[in-house]
Design a protein around this motif. Structure first.
Motif, PDB file in Angstrom:
ATOM      1  N   LEU A   6       0.840  -1.185  -0.096  1.00 21.14           N
ATOM      2  CA  LEU A   6      -0.123  -0.010  -0.046  1.00 21.14           C
ATOM      3  C   LEU A   6       0.807   1.091   0.018  1.00 21.14           C
ATOM      4  O   LEU A   6       0.514   2.255  -0.754  1.00 21.14           O
ATOM      5  N   ILE A   9       2.166   1.719  -3.533  1.00 28.05           N
ATOM      6  CA  ILE A   9       1.248   2.299  -4.560  1.00 28.05           C
ATOM      7  C   ILE A   9       1.042   3.827  -4.132  1.00 28.05           C
ATOM      8  O   ILE A   9       0.590   4.649  -4.928  1.00 28.05           O
ATOM      9  N   THR A  19      -8.614   1.784  -6.190  1.00 20.32           N
ATOM     10  CA  THR A  19      -9.088   1.092  -4.840  1.00 20.32           C
ATOM     11  C   THR A  19      -8.330  -0.101  -4.680  1.00 20.32           C
ATOM     12  O   THR A  19      -8.702  -0.927  -5.772  1.00 20.32           O
ATOM     13  N   ILE A  20      -7.618  -0.513  -3.682  1.00 23.28           N
ATOM     14  CA  ILE A  20      -7.069  -1.535  -3.631  1.00 23.28           C
ATOM     15  C   ILE A  20      -7.504  -2.441  -2.237  1.00 23.28           C
ATOM     16  O   ILE A  20      -7.553  -1.921  -1.347  1.00 23.28           O
ATOM     17  N   THR A  22      -6.762  -5.842  -0.294  1.00 27.03           N
ATOM     18  CA  THR A  22      -5.901  -6.817  -0.077  1.00 27.03           C
ATOM     19  C   THR A  22      -6.325  -8.128   0.230  1.00 27.03           C
ATOM     20  O   THR A  22      -7.743  -8.368   0.400  1.00 27.03           O
ATOM     21  N   SER A  27      -9.566  -2.417   2.448  1.00 23.67           N
ATOM     22  CA  SER A  27      -9.492  -1.409   1.220  1.00 23.67           C
ATOM     23  C   SER A  27      -9.233  -0.156   1.459  1.00 23.67           C
ATOM     24  O   SER A  27      -9.312   0.478   2.325  1.00 23.67           O
ATOM     25  N   VAL A  40      -9.176  -2.865  -7.516  1.00 23.13           N
ATOM     26  CA  VAL A  40      -8.698  -4.206  -7.823  1.00 23.13           C
ATOM     27  C   VAL A  40      -8.573  -5.031  -6.385  1.00 23.13           C
ATOM     28  O   VAL A  40      -8.523  -4.411  -5.131  1.00 23.13           O
ATOM     29  N   ARG A  41      -8.787  -6.325  -6.422  1.00 23.99           N
ATOM     30  CA  ARG A  41      -8.789  -7.237  -5.334  1.00 23.99           C
ATOM     31  C   ARG A  41      -7.692  -7.980  -5.611  1.00 23.99           C
ATOM     32  O   ARG A  41      -7.635  -8.791  -6.601  1.00 23.99           O
ATOM     33  N   GLN A  48       0.298 -10.380  -3.854  1.00 25.08           N
ATOM     34  CA  GLN A  48       0.657  -9.204  -3.480  1.00 25.08           C
ATOM     35  C   GLN A  48       2.337  -8.933  -3.155  1.00 25.08           C
ATOM     36  O   GLN A  48       3.028  -8.140  -3.585  1.00 25.08           O
ATOM     37  N   MET A  68      -5.446 -11.667  -9.111  1.00 25.89           N
ATOM     38  CA  MET A  68      -5.714 -10.231  -9.157  1.00 25.89           C
ATOM     39  C   MET A  68      -6.832 -10.015  -9.833  1.00 25.89           C
ATOM     40  O   MET A  68      -6.816 -10.251 -11.156  1.00 25.89           O
TER      41      MET A  68
END
Length: 418
Positions: A6, A9, A19-20, A22, A27, A40-41, A48, A68
């Protein structure tokens, strides 16, 4: 591990909306809230971790393998958002180390001797021909199109590319022309049809050779086109004109002297050679590792400094250079949209993983031309300065003549037989 990725990014994404989520379900949204939202998830902590340490290779792998997932927006939106900011971002230590290592050993992956060159070509170009029909134009032109107008169709832009190349070649009727890396034969057929030239097209792809030879039936009985499965190093000349489109990227930097030396050997004293290739605005670098592993093994995008130096060493004279900047970005956009429109058909030919891989390839390539210093160059070379006219006016004049000839040829092709 969440905090590490994070934090990376955060230093990359300053604009847009990303929006990520993990693998642990946390989020976080990055950017300034503008643009198309992308979400993205990550499905696993290992994905990761791998992306954190080697994003050039692992981002594509995570998407293709389903580790991903895009929950909002597309992979094109994601790559557009990230690559538009990636160049100016501060990279991690691991990324810098990997980049230095890949640059130092880049020539090993480009040692493209005859057998290896053929295997590299087969990896990409000997795929099912129906795949290429899903997204290429009707002539199967698999190289940068030439958009004379922004709203040109793909077919119109690819025809304009062939016209532009032919005009620069200065082909005389009956000339002996060599097309190195002829693909499915479209340019060779065009030159033969427009000039009555004796054209030899060479390829290392058995699939392309079969298609090119079968397509000769569409030409008149007097057309003189010979397609061969042969390495450029084994061709015997001489030729009045040589053209190579989209093949030089597969030569490898350590073979540039060999390539241009062979072209000089094959050219007549008044011969002209036109090279059309992807290039980079930046200094020499290494091939993106994901592209090298999954799409174009042995491939390399040269810097102009590498190409021009090799031409100088060969004794050839550069007579014209043109840079096509965003033409390939637009070409790739057409290919990507057509490919995704035929997504189900592509999955039927292969599978969903293959579709994701090619979606990532087409989208990533498009964004490399938009944001990462990629372009296309056309370099005209000769043995003598006087082999071409003093000014470039002849190019436009010949394009106009060819444009009229194409229309006349189309009319003649539909005339009823008496």
């Amino acid at each position: 591990m969440d905090s590490l990725i994070l934090n990376v990014i955060k230093h990359v994404v300053k604009s847009g909306t990303l929006t990520i989520t993990t693998a642990d379900g946390k989020s976080t949204t990055f950017g300034d809230g503008t643009g198309t939202p992308v979400a993205v998830r990550f499905c696993s902590a290992s994905a990761q971790r791998q992306i954190l340490f080697d994003p050039d290779l692992r981002l594509g792998e995570a998407y293709v393998d389903g580790e991903m997932v895009l929950e909002e927006g597309s992979v094109t939106d994601l790559l557009d958002l990230v690559l538009s900011q990636y160049q100016s971002a501060q990279h991690s230590v691991s990324t810098k180390i990997l980049s230095a290592f890949r640059f130092a050993f880049r020539h090993l992956s480009q040692y493209n001797r005859r057998g290896r060159s053929k295997r590299n070509v087969a990896h990409h170009y000997d795929l099912n021909g129906r795949l290429y029909d899903l997204f290429l134009d009707s002539d199967r032109q698999y190289s940068c199109a030439y958009f004379e107008r922004e709203n040109d169709t793909l077919d119109a832009a690819q025809l304009a590319k062939k016209r532009h190349l032919a005009a620069k070649l200065l082909v005389n009727r009956g000339a002996r022309v060599l097309d190195i890396g002829c693909g499915w034969g479209g340019l060779a057929r065009y030159i033969s049809r427009q000039y009555g030239a004796e054209v030899t097209g060479i390829t290392l792809s058995e699939e392309q050779l079969a298609y090119a030879r079968s397509s000769k039936t569409a030409l008149s009985a007097t057309a003189d086109v010979d397609f061969r499965l042969i390495d450029y190093r084994d061709v015997e000349g001489p030729f009045d004109r040589i053209v190579s489109v989209g093949m030089f990227e597969h030569v490898g930097a350590r073979h540039y002297d060999e390539f241009f030396g062979k072209c000089r050997e094959l050219l007549t004293e008044d011969g002209v050679f036109l090279l059309h290739s992807i290039g980079r605005f930046d200094p020499p670098d290494f091939t993106n590792p994901w592209i090298a592993k999954y799409i174009f093994p042995g491939g390399y995008i040269p810097a102009l400094s590498e190409v021009l130096a090799a031409i100088e060493r060969s004794g050839l004279v550069v007579t014209d250079i043109e840079i096509l900047r965003l033409h390939y970005a637009e070409t790739l956009k057409h290919w990507r949209e057509r490919f995704l429109a035929a997504r189900t058909a592509a999955a039927d030919l292969y599978d969903e993983r293959f579709v994701r891989m090619w979606e990532f390839y087409l989208a990533g390539s498009e964004m490399a031309f938009r944001h990462q210093g990629m372009m296309v160059f056309q370099i005209q070379v000769a043995k003598r300065q006087g082999a071409v006219p003093l000014t470039r006016d002849y190019i436009g004049r010949e394009e106009e003549r060819l444009r009229v000839a194409e229309v006349v040829g189309q009319r003649e092709s539909v005339l009823p037989i008496a």
